[in-house]
Structure formats: structure tokens, C-alpha cells
Write a protein that holds these residues in place. Structure first.
Motif, PDB file in Angstrom:
ATOM      1  N   GLY A  92       0.609  -1.372  -0.375  1.00  0.00           N
ATOM      2  CA  GLY A  92       0.141  -0.166   0.121  1.00  0.00           C
ATOM      3  C   GLY A  92       0.532   0.851  -0.379  1.00  0.00           C
ATOM      4  O   GLY A  92       0.630   2.669  -0.955  1.00  0.00           O
ATOM      5  N   ILE A  93       1.893   1.622   0.753  1.00  0.00           N
ATOM      6  CA  ILE A  93       2.878   2.545   0.495  1.00  0.00           C
ATOM      7  C   ILE A  93       3.337   2.658  -0.764  1.00  0.00           C
ATOM      8  O   ILE A  93       3.539   3.692  -0.988  1.00  0.00           O
ATOM      9  CB  ILE A  93       3.627   2.184   2.031  1.00  0.00           C
ATOM     10  N   PHE A  94       3.868   2.085  -0.262  1.00  0.00           N
ATOM     11  CA  PHE A  94       4.665   1.749  -2.157  1.00  0.00           C
ATOM     12  C   PHE A  94       3.876   1.545  -3.286  1.00  0.00           C
ATOM     13  O   PHE A  94       4.370   1.786  -4.417  1.00  0.00           O
ATOM     14  CB  PHE A  94       6.071   0.734  -2.295  1.00  0.00           C
ATOM     15  N   SER A  95       2.641   1.891  -3.558  1.00  0.00           N
ATOM     16  CA  SER A  95       1.777   1.940  -4.435  1.00  0.00           C
ATOM     17  C   SER A  95       1.933   0.969  -5.259  1.00  0.00           C
ATOM     18  O   SER A  95       1.729   0.876  -6.673  1.00  0.00           O
ATOM     19  CB  SER A  95       1.159   3.082  -5.225  1.00  0.00           C
ATOM     20  N   ASN A  96       2.476  -0.373  -5.253  1.00  0.00           N
ATOM     21  CA  ASN A  96       3.447  -0.776  -5.705  1.00  0.00           C
ATOM     22  C   ASN A  96       3.015  -2.551  -5.072  1.00  0.00           C
ATOM     23  O   ASN A  96       3.619  -2.924  -3.825  1.00  0.00           O
ATOM     24  CB  ASN A  96       5.110  -1.229  -5.517  1.00  0.00           C
ATOM     25  N   LYS A 154      10.526  15.105   1.854  1.00  0.00           N
ATOM     26  CA  LYS A 154       9.912  13.845   0.677  1.00  0.00           C
ATOM     27  C   LYS A 154      10.196  12.598   0.979  1.00  0.00           C
ATOM     28  O   LYS A 154      11.437  12.420   0.797  1.00  0.00           O
ATOM     29  CB  LYS A 154       9.781  14.628  -0.824  1.00  0.00           C
ATOM     30  N   ILE A 155       9.436  11.690   0.813  1.00  0.00           N
ATOM     31  CA  ILE A 155      10.231  10.411   0.561  1.00  0.00           C
ATOM     32  C   ILE A 155      10.230   9.872  -0.731  1.00  0.00           C
ATOM     33  O   ILE A 155       8.553   9.499  -0.927  1.00  0.00           O
ATOM     34  CB  ILE A 155      10.403   9.484   1.260  1.00  0.00           C
ATOM     35  N   PRO A 156      10.075   9.808  -2.268  1.00  0.00           N
ATOM     36  CA  PRO A 156       9.552   9.337  -3.515  1.00  0.00           C
ATOM     37  C   PRO A 156      10.157   8.493  -3.428  1.00  0.00           C
ATOM     38  O   PRO A 156      10.326   7.491  -3.018  1.00  0.00           O
ATOM     39  CB  PRO A 156      10.364  10.227  -4.544  1.00  0.00           C
ATOM     40  N   VAL A 157       8.834   7.269  -3.983  1.00  0.00           N
ATOM     41  CA  VAL A 157       8.260   5.819  -4.271  1.00  0.00           C
ATOM     42  C   VAL A 157       9.815   4.887  -4.634  1.00  0.00           C
ATOM     43  O   VAL A 157      10.440   4.620  -3.544  1.00  0.00           O
ATOM     44  CB  VAL A 157       7.434   5.130  -4.183  1.00  0.00           C
ATOM     45  N   MET A 158       9.764   5.760  -5.773  1.00  0.00           N
ATOM     46  CA  MET A 158      10.975   5.152  -6.066  1.00  0.00           C
ATOM     47  C   MET A 158      12.277   5.113  -5.911  1.00  0.00           C
ATOM     48  O   MET A 158      13.208   4.068  -5.952  1.00  0.00           O
ATOM     49  CB  MET A 158      10.947   5.951  -8.537  1.00  0.00           C
ATOM     50  N   THR A 159      13.095   6.490  -5.355  1.00  0.00           N
ATOM     51  CA  THR A 159      13.629   6.573  -4.825  1.00  0.00           C
ATOM     52  C   THR A 159      14.703   5.977  -2.655  1.00  0.00           C
ATOM     53  O   THR A 159      14.831   5.017  -3.369  1.00  0.00           O
ATOM     54  CB  THR A 159      13.902   8.026  -3.743  1.00  0.00           C
ATOM     55  N   LEU A 160      12.733   5.522  -2.765  1.00  0.00           N
ATOM     56  CA  LEU A 160      13.166   4.861  -2.009  1.00  0.00           C
ATOM     57  C   LEU A 160      13.318   3.510  -1.867  1.00  0.00           C
ATOM     58  O   LEU A 160      14.265   2.215  -1.079  1.00  0.00           O
ATOM     59  CB  LEU A 160      11.321   4.981  -0.016  1.00  0.00           C
ATOM     60  N   LEU A 161      12.460   2.534  -2.756  1.00  0.00           N
ATOM     61  CA  LEU A 161      13.086   1.247  -3.212  1.00  0.00           C
ATOM     62  C   LEU A 161      14.460   1.036  -4.161  1.00  0.00           C
ATOM     63  O   LEU A 161      15.358   0.424  -3.548  1.00  0.00           O
ATOM     64  CB  LEU A 161      11.504   1.096  -4.870  1.00  0.00           C
ATOM     65  N   LEU A 162      14.843   2.202  -4.353  1.00  0.00           N
ATOM     66  CA  LEU A 162      16.375   1.628  -4.656  1.00  0.00           C
ATOM     67  C   LEU A 162      17.193   2.228  -3.849  1.00  0.00           C
ATOM     68  O   LEU A 162      18.454   1.279  -4.013  1.00  0.00           O
ATOM     69  CB  LEU A 162      16.730   2.915  -6.118  1.00  0.00           C
TER      70      LEU A 162
END
Lengths: 346, 274
Positions: A92-96, A154-162
Motif C-alpha cells: 500500500g505504502i509503495f502503491s506497488n 519527501k520520500i519519493p517511492v522510487m528513490t526509497l525502493l532503490l
């Protein structure tokens, strides 16, 4: 095939019933088969409940059920529930839909903590040393991931995953580095922890995990409605007045803590956090108010079922639960990947 | 009438890069105002900055006389709703789920949506003609239907001010005009509408006031007939723009004019290609 929302409470009750059935199955079958009634009698007599007091249980049955199977089953339920609910929250958090609690460095951090604990020799002096190290490792890894990903609040989702992938690799290198200096016995110890399992879990592990896991799941359930909004994306959530960073960070840390607790009592157990929320979403829809309890129950059912199956599949040897979940989970995951190209769940 | 939105000396941009300098304007209750300008002029950036979704570089934004910084997230969401340009909704959320999200600012963190919230959401869906899509996953509906669901969400938010960021992009002609009609009806009901528009002809037909962005500033602010002049539009769009009045319905019609020289150049190039 998605169930209509009016039936979601019925579905949750069904899952609860299924958990009880799987629990009974886990207590009953194994190298020594104990009849369900006797297994129940051990529990009720030990808890001094006014039920099944007249049933005679042998000392052996008492030892097997109360000191071996019950704590392992309860640890299994707690770990499964924690992984299932945390998985749903992460997705949910990552919408992924492919997000998994391991994605932001939790598992890698726990492994580094565990390997350090073994290398320093603390793992042999206290049974709590390794879980404590693993827990600290996971929390440090998550903090590092979030710190690396954060830009202007801010925590951009893609940056967080990377960042999670990078931190995972870094810690993987540290773990491998420490492993190369360890002797055979310590390597065995690490391997045993690495392949997640419930064997040798005792009541102490139940007490250790119960608080953080149940507390974490309760907080996640309380925030489920907010997660529904968060899934719509950062801008959409902000536009309806949600303090996005606050909620995202809060949920991230609760799910990280819950997962870290479960990893530290049972080692790395894969696929529960990924597959169960998916399955539940397909059956019960995306509303997190239903999805989160369903994923917690589903995770508990799946893990206890895998553990029980691992015990009876090739006796007298036991297939460890981490292997069973991966064996059952990965084909399903591959099937999902194939199906998802056309699916609405992406 | 009192101003519901006051913008003064606003500089907007990304990081240290300033996109538009010194923006000043006010919006009154019931106004329907369109923001126009060429691609990259900063229309969406302006709207997002005013809504507080992007940090401003300088200046003051006030809603109902109170500055943006004095509002907390939820209180602001009860005053201004915002329809963003592209909304990707995954996980099989239904139309009703999306519209119900509009009720979020009115609930305490532990509360659930009430029956009244649900009724309101369904009424908003009925108004935008999407009630049949209430239980369908949004990923299964068309672009036009999705946009109407999102407008229903904005309505369910029950705010006096509505921001629409290119609400008609990617929609066919019928849906485009329908969305402008919705916006006009809402303005007639006293809501203040500020929308980023690409379709100049529709903006000329429906908006009461136009903000024209260009050359890094607010080039013009006025009634459509004052802003839609060949000189102003040509400056803003860096092209030769032609404005004519349709003799049948008196609507303004805007198009680009291509010089004879350019036309010949293009024809010569086409000959080479084809």
C-alpha cells in the motif's frame, strides 16, 4: 473472482475458523500423532480452563504439545500474521503490488545483525542476543534507507525502493565479508538461522514476539482507512488533506518493526509477505480495512500450514518452514507475474 | 463580493529555478477562471503552488483572508479541492472508493465513513453520471468516465474553491465540453473554479475570466475578449495567433496562422520526405 464487500466479515470469520483448524492440525500431526481431543486437553488443563479436564493425557503428550508444538505454532502464527499484514501495508505504502517487507533492507539488516552476533560469540551466551542483534540490524537498515531516500521532507517511492536495494546490497556485502572469517561451526549456526524456521522455538520466543507483533498489527488496523487514501498517490492524498509524510513514515516504521520482530524470532521466511496480501486482495478486494486483517490471518494460516506440512512430508526429517513457504509461494508468485500483465491489480 | 483567494507577489518554480515571477490576482466567490499559456509556461506549477502542493519561492497566498501557512492539511482540504492532471489508480479500487476519499478531511482519524457520507458520494456520482460505475474498478473504465468519477470526488469534498488541472486532457470533444458545463454549473452555485485549460476555444466560451501566462509572468488577467487578442496570445504562445468571432454564435475562435513562407518551406520538406 472477488468476493462482494458485504461478505467480507463472513470471509474474515471463515479465515479465523481456518486458522483454528490449521492450528489443530499443527498440534496433532508430527512424528508422534496426538489425537485432537488430547491435544486440546493439554491446552485446557494447562490453562486450567473448565473444559476437557476429565481427559487423561500422558506425560509424553503433555511434553510434546505444551513444550514443543504449541510454542512453535504460536510463533508461526505471530510471524505469519506479522509478515502478511506488513506485506499488505508495504504494498500500500509503495502503491506497488510487488513490494515486500524485505525490500527496504529489513531482511539484509537482520542478517547482518545476526551474523555479527554469531561472529562476536554473543549468540551462544544468550538466546536473546541474536534476535536483539537482528532486530537492531533491521531497524538500522530501514533508518538508513529512509535517510538516503529523503529529500526536502519527501520520500519519493522510487528513490526509497532503490535506496532499499542499495542498502540491501551494502549489508549483503558486510554479511558476506564477516562470513568469510567465520569457522565451520559458526557458519552452520548462521545457515540455520538464515533458512527461517520454527524449530527450537520456545515460550520465550512467543513472549518476545507477542507484544511487538500484536501491537504492530493493531496499529496497522487502526490506520487501515488512511492507507486506502495513501494508495491513491501522494498528490491525491495531500489534496484530500492527509499529512502524507507523517502517515507514510509511521506506517513504514510500524511494518518494519513488526517484520523485524518476526525475522529476529524465526529467521528469514520469504514469500508470505508477498503472496498472501496478493491472494487476499484478489479474493476480498483492495479495502485495507478488510485486507489487513485478512492478510494477517492468511499469513498465520499459510505459515502454520507450511510448518506442519514440512514436518510430515518426509518423516523423520523436517523440511524447514522457510523452504516450504518458498516452495509453495514461488510457483504462485510466478503465476501472478504471468497473469498480472492483463490484471487490474497492477 | 469578498475575495476568496488572494495571491500577491508570488514567485513560483522548482528549486532555485524560477518559472513565473510576481504573480498577483484575486478570485471572487462564484468566478470561473481559466489559466492558459503555452506548454511549459508554468500553469500546473502555479495551480499546485497555490494549493500548497509545491513550495513557493516568495509571496503570499491567502484563502478567505487567512494565509496558506496558517491552515493545517485537513482544514485546507475543506476549503480547496484539487483535481490533478493524471491520476493512476491501481489495486482494483472502485469508483465509489475514489469518491469516498473526498470525505477524508471531514473525518477524525479513528472514524469511519457514515451513511450520510456514502449517500453524498453516491449523489455526486449520480450528478456526474457515474453511479453505474460505483462498484467497477477504476482501471476498467474509460478516460472520460474516470475523469467524471474524479470530478465526483472533488464534489464530495464539498469545498467552496475547486482547482482543476487540465481536466479535459485526453478526452473527446463531447466529454471536454461536458466538463466545462459541470464547472460552469458549479460556479453558478457559488463555487469558485480555477482551472488550467488547453482548449482555448472552450476557455473563451465558458470562462468568465482568463489568466494568461507567458514570458515568465502573468501576461494578462481579464475577460476572455480582453485577453484573447492576437497580440497577447501571439506573445504568450510565441506563434502567430489568429482570433476571430464566429458570426453565427458570436463565440471567439482561436487558431494559428502560418505565413506563406513557412507553408512553402513545409511543402518543400514534405516533397523531400514523401
Amino acid at each position: 473472482m472477488m468476493l462482494k464487500r458485504e461478505y467480507s466479515s463472513v470471509a474474515l470469520l471463515f479465515l479465523l475458523g481456518l486458522l483454528v483448524v490449521v492450528g489443530c492440525f499443527s498440534l496433532t500431526f508430527g512424528q508422534i500423532d496426538v489425537p485432537v481431543q488430547d491435544a486440546m486437553a493439554v491446552v485446557t488443563q494447562k490453562l486450567q480452563l473448565p473444559l476437557l479436564q476429565e481427559v487423561q493425557v500422558t506425560k509424553e503428550q503433555l511434553a510434546v504439545i505444551w513444550y514443543i508444538r504449541l510454542p512453535r505454532m504460536l510463533v508461526g502464527m505471530l510471524v505469519g500474521g506479522a509478515l502478511g499484514a506488513s506485506g499488505a501495508v508495504m504494498q500500500g505504502i509503495f502503491s506497488n503490488p510487488l513490494a515486500d517487507p524485505g525490500l527496504i533492507g529489513i531482511s539484509a539488516g537482520a542478517a547482518t545483525g545476526a551474523v555479527l552476533s554469531i561472529a562476536l560469540g554473543t549468540a551462544t551466551t544468550s538466546m536473546f542476543a541474536m534476535p536483539a542483534f537482528a532486530f537492531c540490524g533491521s531497524i538500522c537498515a530501514v533508518c538508513l534507507t529512509v535517510f538516503l531516500a529523503m529529500r526536502n521532507g519527501k520520500i519519493p517511492v522510487m528513490t526509497l525502493l532503490l535506496a532499499g536495494v542499495a542498502v540491501g546490497m551494502l549489508l549483503g556485502a558486510v554479511t558476506s565479508g564477516v562470513l568469510t572469517f567465520m569457522n565451520e561451526q559458526k557458519l552452520q549456526q548462521y545457515l540455520f538461522w538464515m533458512v527461517g524456521g520454527l524449530d527450537y522455538r520456545r515460550w520465550e520466543h512467543v513472549y518476545l514476539a507477542a507484544g511487538p507483533v500484536l501491537g504492530g498489527i493493531c496499529i496497522m488496523l487502526l490506520l487501515a482507512r488512511h492507507l486506502n487514501i495513501l494508495v491513491l498517490g501522494e498528490t491525491e492524498a495531500k489534496a484530500v488533506g492527509m499529512p502524507v509524510v507523517k502517515f507514510r513514515m509511521g506506517l513504514l516504521f510500524v511494518s518494519a518493526m513488526t517484520t523485524a520482530t518476526s525475522v529476529c524470532v524465526s529467521g528469514n521466511i520469504g514469500f508470505v509477505g508477498l503472496v498472501i496480501p496478493h491472494m487476499m486482495r484478489m479474493l476480498l478486494g483492495p479495502d485495507h480495512r478488510v485486507l489487513l486483517p485478512a492478510s494477517a490471518l492468511g499469513g498465520a494460516i499459510f505459515l502454520v500450514f507450511c510448518y506442519s506440512l514440512g514436518r510430515i512430508v518426509m518423516p523423520p526429517a523436517e523440511v524447514r518452514v522457510g523452504i516450504m513457504t518458498a516452495l509453495l509461494g514461488s510457483p504462485y508468485f510466478l503465476y501472478l507475474l504471468r497473469k498480472m500483465q492483463k490484471s487490474v491489480f497492477l | 463580493m469578498n475575495n476568496v483567494v488572494d495571491i500577491s507577489n508570488l514567485d513560483i518554480g522548482y528549486g532555485s529555478r524560477c518559472v513565473i515571477r510576481n504573480v498577483n490576482f484575486s478570485l471572487k466567490q462564484g468566478e470561473m477562471v481559466g489559466i492558459i499559456g503555452c506548454n511549459g509556461a508554468g500553469k500546473s506549477t502555479l495551480l499546485k503552488t497555490i494549493r500548497g502542493l509545491l513550495p513557493k519561492q516568495r509571496g503570499v497566498v491567502k484563502y478567505m483572508g487567512k494565509s496558506l501557512e496558517e491552515y493545517d492539511d485537513k482544514e485546507l482540504a475543506t476549503k480547496v479541492s484539487y483535481l490533478q492532471q493524471h491520476v493512476e489508480v491501481g489495486f482494483g479500487y472502485t469508483g465509489k472508493d475514489i469518491v469516498m476519499a473526498g470525505r477524508y478531511p471531514y473525518m477524525k482519524w479513528w472514524q469511519r465513513e457514515s451513511k450520510a457520507d456514502e449517500d453524498l458520494a453516491l449523489n455526486c456520482m449520480s450528478y456526474t453520471g457515474t453511479i453505474d460505475l460505483a462498484d467497477r474498478p477504476v482501471t476498467e473504465v474509460s478516460g472520460g468516465q474516470k475523469q467524471r468519477i474524479l470530478i465526483a470526488k472533488v464534489l464530495a469534498q464539498q469545498t467552496p474553491i475547486i482547482f482543476l488541472d487540465e481536466p479535459t486532457t485526453g478526452l473527446d470533444m463531447v466529454y471536454q465540453e461536458e466538463i466545462f458545463r459541470f464547472a460552469k454549473a458549479l460556479a453558478a452555485k457559488g463555487k469558485t473554479i480555477l482551472m488550467v485549460v488547453h482548449e482555448l476555444n472552450l476557455a473563451a466560451k465558458y470562462c468568465q475570466r482568463i489568466l494568461l501566462l507567458g514570458e515568465g509572468s502573468l501576461l494578462a488577467d481579464g475577460k476572455p475578449q480582453e485577453v484573447f487578442t492576437e497580440a497577447l496570445l501571439s506573445r504568450a504562445y510565441k506563434a502567430d495567433i489568429q482570433v476571430e468571432r464566429n458570426p453565427l454564435n458570436q463565440n471567439l475562435e482561436i487558431s494559428t496562422r502560418i505565413s506563406q513562407e513557412d507553408r512553402e518551406k513545409e511543402a518543400a520538406l514534405l516533397d523531400k520526405i514523401c
